[in-house]
Design an enzyme around this catalytic site. Structure first.
Site, PDB file in Angstrom:
ATOM      1  N   LYS A   1      24.665  18.643 -12.520  1.00  0.00           N
ATOM      2  CA  LYS A   1      25.514  19.104 -13.076  1.00  0.00           C
ATOM      3  C   LYS A   1      25.152  19.455 -14.885  1.00  0.00           C
ATOM      4  O   LYS A   1      25.397  20.170 -15.151  1.00  0.00           O
ATOM      5  CB  LYS A   1      26.350  17.477 -13.163  1.00  0.00           C
ATOM      6  CG  LYS A   1      27.131  17.924 -11.712  1.00  0.00           C
ATOM      7  CD  LYS A   1      28.857  17.736 -11.960  1.00  0.00           C
ATOM      8  CE  LYS A   1      29.587  18.460 -10.605  1.00  0.00           C
ATOM      9  NZ  LYS A   1      29.261  16.924  -9.647  1.00  0.00           N
TER      10      LYS A   1
ATOM     11  N   GLU B   1      37.543  17.724 -16.436  1.00  0.00           N
ATOM     12  CA  GLU B   1      37.502  17.280 -15.355  1.00  0.00           C
ATOM     13  C   GLU B   1      36.636  16.528 -14.554  1.00  0.00           C
ATOM     14  O   GLU B   1      35.212  16.934 -14.660  1.00  0.00           O
ATOM     15  CB  GLU B   1      38.857  18.319 -14.498  1.00  0.00           C
ATOM     16  CG  GLU B   1      37.563  19.005 -13.620  1.00  0.00           C
ATOM     17  CD  GLU B   1      36.798  20.011 -13.631  1.00  0.00           C
ATOM     18  OE1 GLU B   1      36.420  20.247 -14.887  1.00  0.00           O
ATOM     19  OE2 GLU B   1      35.781  20.263 -12.975  1.00  0.00           O
TER      20      GLU B   1
ATOM     21  N   SER C   1      20.844  17.249  -4.715  1.00  0.00           N
ATOM     22  CA  SER C   1      21.425  17.346  -6.048  1.00  0.00           C
ATOM     23  C   SER C   1      21.617  15.903  -7.595  1.00  0.00           C
ATOM     24  O   SER C   1      21.916  16.027  -8.186  1.00  0.00           O
ATOM     25  CB  SER C   1      23.502  17.708  -5.595  1.00  0.00           C
ATOM     26  OG  SER C   1      23.654  16.875  -4.671  1.00  0.00           O
TER      27      SER C   1
HETATM   28  C1  LIG Z   1      29.774  16.473  -7.968  1.00  0.00           C
HETATM   29  C2  LIG Z   1      28.483  16.389  -7.415  1.00  0.00           C
HETATM   30  C3  LIG Z   1      28.372  17.383  -6.255  1.00  0.00           C
HETATM   31  C4  LIG Z   1      29.317  18.272  -5.959  1.00  0.00           C
HETATM   32  O1  LIG Z   1      30.041  19.752  -6.853  1.00  0.00           O
HETATM   33  P1  LIG Z   1      28.891  21.246  -6.441  1.00  0.00           P
HETATM   34  O2  LIG Z   1      29.819  21.926  -7.515  1.00  0.00           O
HETATM   35  O3  LIG Z   1      29.566  21.186  -5.149  1.00  0.00           O
HETATM   36  O4  LIG Z   1      28.134  20.502  -6.064  1.00  0.00           O
HETATM   37  C5  LIG Z   1      27.167  16.970  -5.567  1.00  0.00           C
HETATM   38  N1  LIG Z   1      26.495  16.703  -6.179  1.00  0.00           N
HETATM   39  C6  LIG Z   1      26.003  15.376  -7.075  1.00  0.00           C
HETATM   40  C7  LIG Z   1      25.439  14.915  -6.972  1.00  0.00           C
HETATM   41  C8  LIG Z   1      27.011  15.858  -7.872  1.00  0.00           C
HETATM   42  O5  LIG Z   1      27.065  14.803  -8.314  1.00  0.00           O
END
Ligand SMILES: *Cc1c(COP(=O)(O)O)cnc(C)c1O
Length: 392
Positions: A91, A113, A372
């Site tokens: 993020k 948000e 992610s």
């Molecule tokens: C917020 C988040 C997501 C989901 O958000 P996307 O916009 O779909 O990437 C996925 N993995 C993690 C670790 C997150 O914090």
């Protein structure tokens, strides 16, 4: 919410666009103009990459998961380590990009948000670093599920506003943030956390998150000498997935696979509809109201998805699948045990499908799973879920 204007720009097939009241549209028009002005500006990009490198810690490794690969006996598995970024997820990439834009636009106050708390923490972090005033809207339910993240944001100097309307979750926090923006747009920048919302947000977020696939494409070519068989990422709003897919979109031979939770599967089960001022595949009832969703990963708990994913699904360029909570919990434990990497529950969705797919492939094929985020924030929740399972 008087007049609703519709802008032609920012469409992905029938999806995307901007369906908002005209006062908000004016704000978005300025945002688009400024984004287009700066996105290819060498000085802006130099600054963006400076902070990605020096503050976020990029580039992230494309790690060959040797033990996991052996265990499954199929494709060679690589992990794109977005979990190693400062604040623990992808993020921050988007946050740095948008906050640099906010600065150039003269904003003094940033609002955002957050669902899992990850985007809120990333935003509060960057606001602290750049000395900006920061307000974070968060569903009251999520403030309970992620209490430590709330405290983290407060430590970073942000004001966290719990939203009790509706289901008191991510979707409701988005509504509140837009209401704030309409009221305060003259000095406030809305830093949106995923590839959703009205134009230009999905395009802008994709632009900043594309750094993931810019790196991974270069890295896999260097390590393997050829493109991967598949790239796999989890989907909440779709920002880590679109960032992971972006540079491979023209490479028709690379399969692009988005993974959703079974009970928040807008791409696999949704229908075209309007949500938060844009068109996408959405889980809705017969009156077009968003349906309640549930995911063990708070960051994936959203009834819609990015407009470009909706388009990529219908055009067939990308595939979307859903996995069960049990599969996610197993993947979470497997990656921890076998590679020493505790993934976020969100990322464990990508792992859950990736390990199924890898087992059906051979060693000449490679897959990239996007990790992610890191799972530290989820360890306590998993502890309780596993204890319950045992006691059954
Ligand atoms: C917020 C988040 C997501 C989901 O958000 P996307 O916009 O779909 O990437 C996925 N993995 C993690 C670790 C997150 O914090």
């Amino acid at each position: 919410m008087s007049q609703v204007s519709q802008v032609e720009r920012g469409y992905f097939g029938e999806f995307g666009g901007s369906f908002v009241p005209s006062d908000l549209q004016n704000v978005l028009d300025i945002l688009e103009e400024q984004f287009l002005k700066y996105k290819d500006d060498p000085e802006f990009n130099e600054e963006f990459h400076y902070y990605l490198q020096e503050y976020v810690g990029r580039e992230t490794p494309l790690y060959f998961a040797e033990r996991l690969t052996k265990e499954l006996g199929g494709a060679k598995i690589y992990l794109k380590r977005e979990d190693l970024n400062h604040t623990g997820s992808h993020k921050i990439n988007n946050v740095i990009g948008q906050i640099l834009l906010a600065k150039r636009m003269g904003a003094k106050r940033v609002i955002a948000e957050t669902g899992a708390g990850q985007h809120g923490v990333a935003t509060a972090t960057a606001c602290a670093m750049f000395g900006m005033d920061c307000t974070i809207y968060m569903g009251a339910e999520d403030t309970k599920r992620q209490a430590l993240n709330v405290f983290r944001m407060e430590l970073l100097g942000a004001k966290v506003v719990p939203v009790t309307k509706g289901q008191a979750r991510l979707k409701d926090a988005v509504d509140e943030a837009f209401a704030d923006l309409v009221q305060n747009y003259d000095h406030t920048f809305y830093l949106l956390g995923s590839a959703v919302g009205p134009h230009p947000f999905p395009t802008m977020v994709k632009h900043f998150q594309s750094v993931i696939s810019k790196e991974s494409r270069r890295q896999i070519l260097k390590k393997e000498g050829c493109l991967p068989y598949a790239v796999i990422a989890c989907i909440g709003g779709g920002s880590n997935a679109i960032g992971s897919f972006a540079e491979y979109l023209p490479d028709q031979e690379v399969r692009l696979i988005g993974v959703e939770p079974c009970q928040a599967a807008s791409l696999t089960q949704g229908t075209a509809g309007l949500l938060h001022g844009f068109k996408c595949l959405v889980l809705q009832d017969e009156n077009g109201n968003p349906m309640p969703t549930y995911s063990i990963a708070a960051g994936l708990d959203y009834p819609g998805c990015g407009p470009e994913h909706s388009y990529l699904k219908n055009s067939g360029r990308a595939e979307y699948v859903a996995v069960t909570n049990e599969e996610v919990l197993e993947a979470f434990q497997l990656l921890s045990k076998i590679e020493g990497i505790i993934p976020a529950l969100e990322s464990a969705h990508a792992v859950a499908y990736g390990i199924k797919l890898a087992a059906t492939l051979n060693q000449n094929q490679t897959i990239i799973m996007n990790i992610s985020g890191r799972g530290d924030k989820d360890v306590e929740q998993v502890f309780h879920m596993l204890k319950k399972e045992k006691n059954r």
